[in-house]
Enzyme design. Structure first.
Site, PDB file in Angstrom:
ATOM      1  N   ASP A   1      -5.610  -3.300  -2.871  1.00  0.00           N
ATOM      2  CA  ASP A   1      -4.590  -3.230  -1.563  1.00  0.00           C
ATOM      3  C   ASP A   1      -3.962  -4.827  -0.911  1.00  0.00           C
ATOM      4  O   ASP A   1      -4.698  -5.462  -0.587  1.00  0.00           O
ATOM      5  CB  ASP A   1      -5.470  -2.477  -0.531  1.00  0.00           C
ATOM      6  CG  ASP A   1      -4.579  -1.809   0.408  1.00  0.00           C
ATOM      7  OD1 ASP A   1      -3.394  -2.267   0.775  1.00  0.00           O
ATOM      8  OD2 ASP A   1      -4.709  -0.768   0.858  1.00  0.00           O
TER       9      ASP A   1
ATOM     10  N   SER B   1       0.946  -1.071   0.147  1.00  0.00           N
ATOM     11  CA  SER B   1      -0.007   0.040   0.054  1.00  0.00           C
ATOM     12  C   SER B   1       0.867   1.296  -0.022  1.00  0.00           C
ATOM     13  O   SER B   1       1.793   1.563  -0.864  1.00  0.00           O
ATOM     14  CB  SER B   1      -1.006  -0.094   1.000  1.00  0.00           C
ATOM     15  OG  SER B   1      -2.006   0.851   1.078  1.00  0.00           O
TER      16      SER B   1
END
Length: 326
Positions: free
Chosen positions: A163, A49
Protein backbone atom coordinates in the site's frame (compact mmCIF):
# COMPACT_ATOMS: atom_id res chain seq x y z
CA UNK A 1 -26.46 22.61 -13.15
CA UNK A 2 -23.20 21.42 -14.66
CA UNK A 3 -20.97 24.22 -15.87
CA UNK A 4 -19.15 24.00 -19.19
CA UNK A 5 -15.51 22.90 -18.82
CA UNK A 6 -12.92 25.65 -19.04
CA UNK A 7 -11.15 26.01 -22.36
CA UNK A 8 -7.84 24.19 -22.44
CA UNK A 9 -6.25 27.20 -24.13
CA UNK A 10 -4.03 29.18 -21.77
CA UNK A 11 -5.37 27.53 -18.65
CA UNK A 12 -3.35 25.85 -15.93
CA UNK A 13 -3.00 22.09 -15.96
CA UNK A 14 -5.08 20.61 -13.16
CA UNK A 15 -4.07 17.50 -11.26
CA UNK A 16 -6.17 15.41 -8.92
CA UNK A 17 -4.52 13.67 -5.95
CA UNK A 18 -6.82 10.98 -4.55
CA UNK A 19 -5.91 9.73 -1.08
CA UNK A 20 -6.08 6.40 0.69
CA UNK A 21 -8.94 5.38 2.96
CA UNK A 22 -10.47 2.02 2.04
CA UNK A 23 -14.30 2.29 2.16
CA UNK A 24 -13.99 6.02 2.80
CA UNK A 25 -12.49 6.17 -0.68
CA UNK A 26 -15.97 5.90 -2.16
CA UNK A 27 -16.21 9.61 -1.29
CA UNK A 28 -13.84 10.17 -4.24
CA UNK A 29 -16.76 9.32 -6.53
CA UNK A 30 -18.84 12.14 -5.09
CA UNK A 31 -15.93 14.57 -5.07
CA UNK A 32 -15.15 13.91 -8.72
CA UNK A 33 -18.80 14.42 -9.65
CA UNK A 34 -18.77 17.81 -7.88
CA UNK A 35 -15.54 18.77 -9.64
CA UNK A 36 -17.07 17.95 -13.02
CA UNK A 37 -20.24 19.90 -12.24
CA UNK A 38 -18.09 22.90 -11.28
CA UNK A 39 -16.75 22.95 -14.82
CA UNK A 40 -13.24 21.92 -13.76
CA UNK A 41 -11.48 19.68 -16.25
CA UNK A 42 -8.96 17.40 -14.61
CA UNK A 43 -5.91 16.78 -16.78
CA UNK A 44 -4.08 14.14 -14.78
CA UNK A 45 -4.67 11.87 -11.78
CA UNK A 46 -2.46 10.45 -9.04
CA UNK A 47 -3.91 7.97 -6.58
CA UNK A 48 -2.91 6.02 -3.50
CA UNK A 49 -4.63 2.79 -2.40
CA UNK A 50 -8.42 3.15 -2.92
CA UNK A 51 -7.53 6.48 -4.56
CA UNK A 52 -5.53 4.54 -7.15
CA UNK A 53 -8.46 2.22 -7.82
CA UNK A 54 -10.92 5.09 -8.29
CA UNK A 55 -8.34 7.20 -10.11
CA UNK A 56 -7.50 4.52 -12.66
CA UNK A 57 -11.15 3.98 -13.47
CA UNK A 58 -11.70 7.74 -13.69
CA UNK A 59 -8.74 8.01 -16.05
CA UNK A 60 -10.39 5.31 -18.15
CA UNK A 61 -13.64 7.32 -18.28
CA UNK A 62 -15.71 4.61 -16.56
CA UNK A 63 -16.47 6.21 -13.18
CA UNK A 64 -20.27 6.16 -13.53
CA UNK A 65 -20.20 2.39 -13.92
CA UNK A 66 -18.07 2.04 -10.79
CA UNK A 67 -20.50 4.11 -8.72
CA UNK A 68 -23.36 1.89 -9.87
CA UNK A 69 -21.36 -1.21 -8.90
CA UNK A 70 -20.58 -0.02 -5.38
CA UNK A 71 -24.16 1.01 -4.72
CA UNK A 72 -25.09 -2.68 -4.94
CA UNK A 73 -22.63 -3.64 -2.17
CA UNK A 74 -23.79 -5.02 1.16
CA UNK A 75 -21.73 -6.89 3.77
CA UNK A 76 -22.14 -10.20 1.94
CA UNK A 77 -20.85 -8.82 -1.34
CA UNK A 78 -18.01 -7.03 0.45
CA UNK A 79 -16.94 -10.29 2.13
CA UNK A 80 -17.06 -12.10 -1.22
CA UNK A 81 -14.25 -9.88 -2.49
CA UNK A 82 -11.85 -11.13 0.16
CA UNK A 83 -10.21 -14.39 -0.84
CA UNK A 84 -8.40 -15.84 2.18
CA UNK A 85 -5.02 -17.39 1.35
CA UNK A 86 -3.45 -18.12 4.76
CA UNK A 87 -0.66 -18.67 5.64
CA UNK A 88 1.02 -16.48 2.98
CA UNK A 89 2.38 -12.96 3.53
CA UNK A 90 -1.14 -11.55 3.71
CA UNK A 91 -4.56 -12.83 4.68
CA UNK A 92 -6.16 -12.01 1.34
CA UNK A 93 -5.03 -12.49 -2.25
CA UNK A 94 -6.81 -9.55 -3.86
CA UNK A 95 -7.59 -11.38 -7.10
CA UNK A 96 -11.26 -10.46 -6.91
CA UNK A 97 -10.40 -6.80 -6.43
CA UNK A 98 -8.29 -7.05 -9.56
CA UNK A 99 -11.29 -8.53 -11.37
CA UNK A 100 -13.41 -5.59 -10.26
CA UNK A 101 -10.90 -3.13 -11.71
CA UNK A 102 -10.54 -5.16 -14.91
CA UNK A 103 -14.32 -5.11 -15.39
CA UNK A 104 -14.31 -1.30 -15.45
CA UNK A 105 -11.02 -0.60 -17.21
CA UNK A 106 -10.92 -1.81 -20.78
CA UNK A 107 -7.20 -1.13 -21.12
CA UNK A 108 -4.16 -3.27 -20.44
CA UNK A 109 -1.67 -0.54 -19.67
CA UNK A 110 -1.61 2.86 -17.99
CA UNK A 111 -0.48 4.39 -21.28
CA UNK A 112 -3.79 3.34 -22.87
CA UNK A 113 -5.92 5.31 -20.38
CA UNK A 114 -7.64 8.48 -21.57
CA UNK A 115 -5.85 10.65 -18.98
CA UNK A 116 -2.34 10.48 -17.52
CA UNK A 117 -2.43 8.40 -14.35
CA UNK A 118 -0.04 7.31 -11.60
CA UNK A 119 -0.47 4.87 -8.72
CA UNK A 120 1.62 5.12 -5.57
CA UNK A 121 2.96 2.00 -3.84
CA UNK A 122 5.61 1.24 -1.21
CA UNK A 123 8.62 -1.06 -1.61
CA UNK A 124 8.31 -3.13 1.56
CA UNK A 125 12.02 -4.07 1.41
CA UNK A 126 13.60 -0.63 0.95
CA UNK A 127 10.77 1.50 2.34
CA UNK A 128 10.89 3.67 -0.77
CA UNK A 129 7.94 5.29 -2.48
CA UNK A 130 7.31 3.74 -5.90
CA UNK A 131 5.33 5.75 -8.42
CA UNK A 132 3.86 3.60 -11.20
CA UNK A 133 3.10 5.58 -14.37
CA UNK A 134 3.57 2.92 -17.03
CA UNK A 135 2.81 -0.74 -17.56
CA UNK A 136 0.04 -3.05 -16.39
CA UNK A 137 -2.74 -0.90 -14.92
CA UNK A 138 -4.31 -3.76 -12.95
CA UNK A 139 -0.97 -4.63 -11.36
CA UNK A 140 -0.41 -0.96 -10.49
CA UNK A 141 -3.74 -0.67 -8.71
CA UNK A 142 -3.32 -4.05 -7.03
CA UNK A 143 0.07 -2.97 -5.66
CA UNK A 144 -1.22 0.37 -4.43
CA UNK A 145 -4.13 -1.17 -2.45
CA UNK A 146 -2.09 -3.95 -0.81
CA UNK A 147 -2.64 -3.11 2.85
CA UNK A 148 0.24 -4.82 4.74
CA UNK A 149 -0.82 -7.98 6.52
CA UNK A 150 -4.23 -7.93 4.84
CA UNK A 151 -3.40 -8.28 1.13
CA UNK A 152 -0.44 -10.22 -0.19
CA UNK A 153 2.27 -7.98 -1.69
CA UNK A 154 2.83 -7.61 -5.43
CA UNK A 155 6.13 -8.43 -7.13
CA UNK A 156 6.87 -5.93 -9.88
CA UNK A 157 10.10 -4.93 -11.65
CA UNK A 158 12.30 -6.16 -8.84
CA UNK A 159 10.17 -4.58 -6.11
CA UNK A 160 7.89 -6.15 -3.52
CA UNK A 161 5.07 -3.63 -3.32
CA UNK A 162 2.44 -2.83 -0.72
CA UNK A 163 0.00 0.00 0.00
CA UNK A 164 1.25 3.44 -1.00
CA UNK A 165 -0.42 4.93 2.06
CA UNK A 166 2.64 3.92 4.08
CA UNK A 167 4.68 6.65 2.40
CA UNK A 168 2.37 9.05 0.56
CA UNK A 169 -1.32 8.79 1.55
CA UNK A 170 -2.37 11.87 -0.48
CA UNK A 171 -0.03 12.03 -3.50
CA UNK A 172 0.17 15.78 -4.08
CA UNK A 173 3.89 15.57 -4.87
CA UNK A 174 3.22 12.95 -7.55
CA UNK A 175 0.59 15.13 -9.26
CA UNK A 176 3.06 18.02 -9.26
CA UNK A 177 5.78 15.81 -10.75
CA UNK A 178 3.34 14.78 -13.49
CA UNK A 179 3.07 18.43 -14.53
CA UNK A 180 0.10 19.81 -12.61
CA UNK A 181 0.04 23.58 -12.13
CA UNK A 182 -2.89 23.32 -9.72
CA UNK A 183 -3.46 20.30 -7.49
CA UNK A 184 -6.79 19.38 -5.97
CA UNK A 185 -6.17 16.94 -3.12
CA UNK A 186 -8.75 14.68 -1.48
CA UNK A 187 -7.76 13.69 2.06
CA UNK A 188 -9.86 10.99 3.74
CA UNK A 189 -7.69 10.48 6.82
CA UNK A 190 -8.06 13.62 8.93
CA UNK A 191 -10.86 12.44 11.25
CA UNK A 192 -10.18 8.73 11.65
CA UNK A 193 -8.46 8.64 15.03
CA UNK A 194 -9.08 10.69 18.22
CA UNK A 195 -10.54 7.68 20.03
CA UNK A 196 -12.58 6.30 17.13
CA UNK A 197 -10.38 3.28 16.32
CA UNK A 198 -11.34 1.10 19.27
CA UNK A 199 -14.64 2.68 20.25
CA UNK A 200 -16.71 -0.55 20.08
CA UNK A 201 -14.31 -2.29 22.47
CA UNK A 202 -15.12 0.10 25.30
CA UNK A 203 -18.58 -1.37 25.65
CA UNK A 204 -17.39 -4.30 27.78
CA UNK A 205 -20.92 -5.24 28.82
CA UNK A 206 -21.85 -5.80 25.19
CA UNK A 207 -18.58 -7.64 24.61
CA UNK A 208 -19.28 -10.14 27.41
CA UNK A 209 -22.84 -10.73 26.18
CA UNK A 210 -21.64 -12.55 23.05
CA UNK A 211 -22.12 -16.29 22.71
CA UNK A 212 -19.60 -18.72 24.24
CA UNK A 213 -18.59 -20.46 21.05
CA UNK A 214 -15.47 -19.41 19.11
CA UNK A 215 -17.30 -18.09 16.06
CA UNK A 216 -19.62 -16.02 18.24
CA UNK A 217 -16.73 -14.45 20.10
CA UNK A 218 -14.98 -13.69 16.80
CA UNK A 219 -18.13 -11.87 15.68
CA UNK A 220 -18.17 -9.98 19.00
CA UNK A 221 -14.73 -8.59 18.16
CA UNK A 222 -15.70 -7.26 14.78
CA UNK A 223 -17.04 -3.92 16.01
CA UNK A 224 -18.59 -1.75 13.34
CA UNK A 225 -17.26 -3.94 10.50
CA UNK A 226 -18.22 -7.34 11.99
CA UNK A 227 -20.79 -8.08 9.28
CA UNK A 228 -18.29 -7.38 6.50
CA UNK A 229 -15.87 -9.79 8.16
CA UNK A 230 -18.41 -12.62 8.49
CA UNK A 231 -17.44 -14.38 5.26
CA UNK A 232 -13.74 -14.05 6.05
CA UNK A 233 -14.32 -15.44 9.55
CA UNK A 234 -16.07 -18.50 8.16
CA UNK A 235 -13.16 -19.24 5.84
CA UNK A 236 -10.61 -18.76 8.62
CA UNK A 237 -12.43 -21.06 11.05
CA UNK A 238 -13.32 -23.71 8.47
CA UNK A 239 -11.31 -26.85 7.99
CA UNK A 240 -9.19 -29.15 10.09
CA UNK A 241 -5.70 -27.64 9.85
CA UNK A 242 -3.19 -25.82 12.09
CA UNK A 243 -4.15 -22.36 10.79
CA UNK A 244 -7.85 -22.84 11.55
CA UNK A 245 -7.01 -24.30 14.96
CA UNK A 246 -4.82 -21.33 15.86
CA UNK A 247 -7.44 -18.86 14.67
CA UNK A 248 -10.07 -20.66 16.74
CA UNK A 249 -7.85 -20.27 19.81
CA UNK A 250 -7.53 -16.54 19.13
CA UNK A 251 -11.29 -16.32 18.79
CA UNK A 252 -11.90 -18.14 22.06
CA UNK A 253 -10.12 -15.68 24.36
CA UNK A 254 -12.14 -14.51 27.35
CA UNK A 255 -10.57 -11.05 27.35
CA UNK A 256 -12.44 -8.21 25.57
CA UNK A 257 -9.30 -7.31 23.66
CA UNK A 258 -9.11 -6.13 20.05
CA UNK A 259 -8.74 -8.86 17.47
CA UNK A 260 -5.95 -9.07 14.93
CA UNK A 261 -7.92 -7.12 12.30
CA UNK A 262 -8.79 -4.30 14.70
CA UNK A 263 -5.21 -3.97 15.91
CA UNK A 264 -3.77 -4.01 12.39
CA UNK A 265 -6.32 -1.66 10.85
CA UNK A 266 -6.33 0.78 13.77
CA UNK A 267 -2.53 0.88 13.58
CA UNK A 268 -2.66 1.63 9.87
CA UNK A 269 -5.30 4.32 10.47
CA UNK A 270 -3.12 6.06 13.04
CA UNK A 271 -0.02 5.80 10.88
CA UNK A 272 -1.69 7.08 7.72
CA UNK A 273 -3.38 9.96 9.56
CA UNK A 274 -0.04 11.12 10.97
CA UNK A 275 1.82 10.66 7.68
CA UNK A 276 -0.94 12.53 5.83
CA UNK A 277 -0.68 15.44 8.24
CA UNK A 278 3.09 15.57 7.81
CA UNK A 279 3.12 15.19 4.02
CA UNK A 280 0.41 17.79 3.45
CA UNK A 281 2.45 20.21 5.52
CA UNK A 282 5.36 19.73 3.13
CA UNK A 283 3.51 19.08 -0.15
CA UNK A 284 0.72 21.61 0.08
CA UNK A 285 -2.07 21.32 -2.51
CA UNK A 286 -3.76 24.36 -3.97
CA UNK A 287 -7.14 23.03 -2.91
CA UNK A 288 -7.76 20.40 -0.28
CA UNK A 289 -11.07 18.59 0.14
CA UNK A 290 -11.54 16.71 3.43
CA UNK A 291 -14.98 15.08 3.65
CA UNK A 292 -16.11 14.36 7.24
CA UNK A 293 -15.79 10.57 7.25
CA UNK A 294 -14.38 9.72 10.67
CA UNK A 295 -17.42 7.56 11.45
CA UNK A 296 -16.85 5.27 8.44
CA UNK A 297 -14.93 2.05 9.12
CA UNK A 298 -12.40 0.22 6.96
CA UNK A 299 -14.78 -2.26 5.27
CA UNK A 300 -18.09 -0.40 5.29
CA UNK A 301 -18.54 -0.49 1.53
CA UNK A 302 -22.21 -1.24 2.16
CA UNK A 303 -22.63 2.44 3.06
CA UNK A 304 -21.65 3.53 -0.46
CA UNK A 305 -24.61 5.84 -1.06
CA UNK A 306 -23.99 7.70 2.20
CA UNK A 307 -20.22 7.97 1.65
CA UNK A 308 -20.55 9.17 -1.95
CA UNK A 309 -23.14 11.76 -0.89
CA UNK A 310 -20.87 13.12 1.84
CA UNK A 311 -18.01 13.47 -0.64
CA UNK A 312 -20.23 15.18 -3.20
CA UNK A 313 -21.89 17.62 -0.82
CA UNK A 314 -18.67 18.59 0.95
CA UNK A 315 -16.79 19.13 -2.33
CA UNK A 316 -19.70 21.02 -3.88
CA UNK A 317 -19.83 23.47 -0.96
CA UNK A 318 -16.09 24.00 -0.96
CA UNK A 319 -15.72 24.41 -4.73
CA UNK A 320 -18.54 26.95 -4.79
CA UNK A 321 -16.32 29.32 -2.80
CA UNK A 322 -13.29 28.92 -5.05
CA UNK A 323 -12.12 30.09 -8.46
CA UNK A 324 -9.44 28.09 -10.19
CA UNK A 325 -9.11 30.44 -13.12
CA UNK A 326 -8.58 33.88 -11.69
Amino acid sequence: MTRQPLSSVNRPKIGLALGSGSARGLAHLGVIRAIKEAGIEVDLIAGTSIGALVGAIHAAGKLDDLETTFQTFDWKKTASFFDVVLPKSGLLDGAKVSELVRTHIHADTIEMLAKPFAAVATDIVSGEEVVIRYGDVIEAVRASISVPGIFTPVRSNGHILVDGGLVNPVPVSVARAMGADIVIAVDLNHEIISGKNMKPLRDTKAAHSASDNAAGRFSRWGGDFRLSMKGIKQKLLAGNNPVSAQFSRWASTEEPLPNIFEVLLASINIMEARITQSRLGLDQPDIIIQPPLGHIRFLEFGRAEEIIAIGYEHAQRQLATLSLHQ
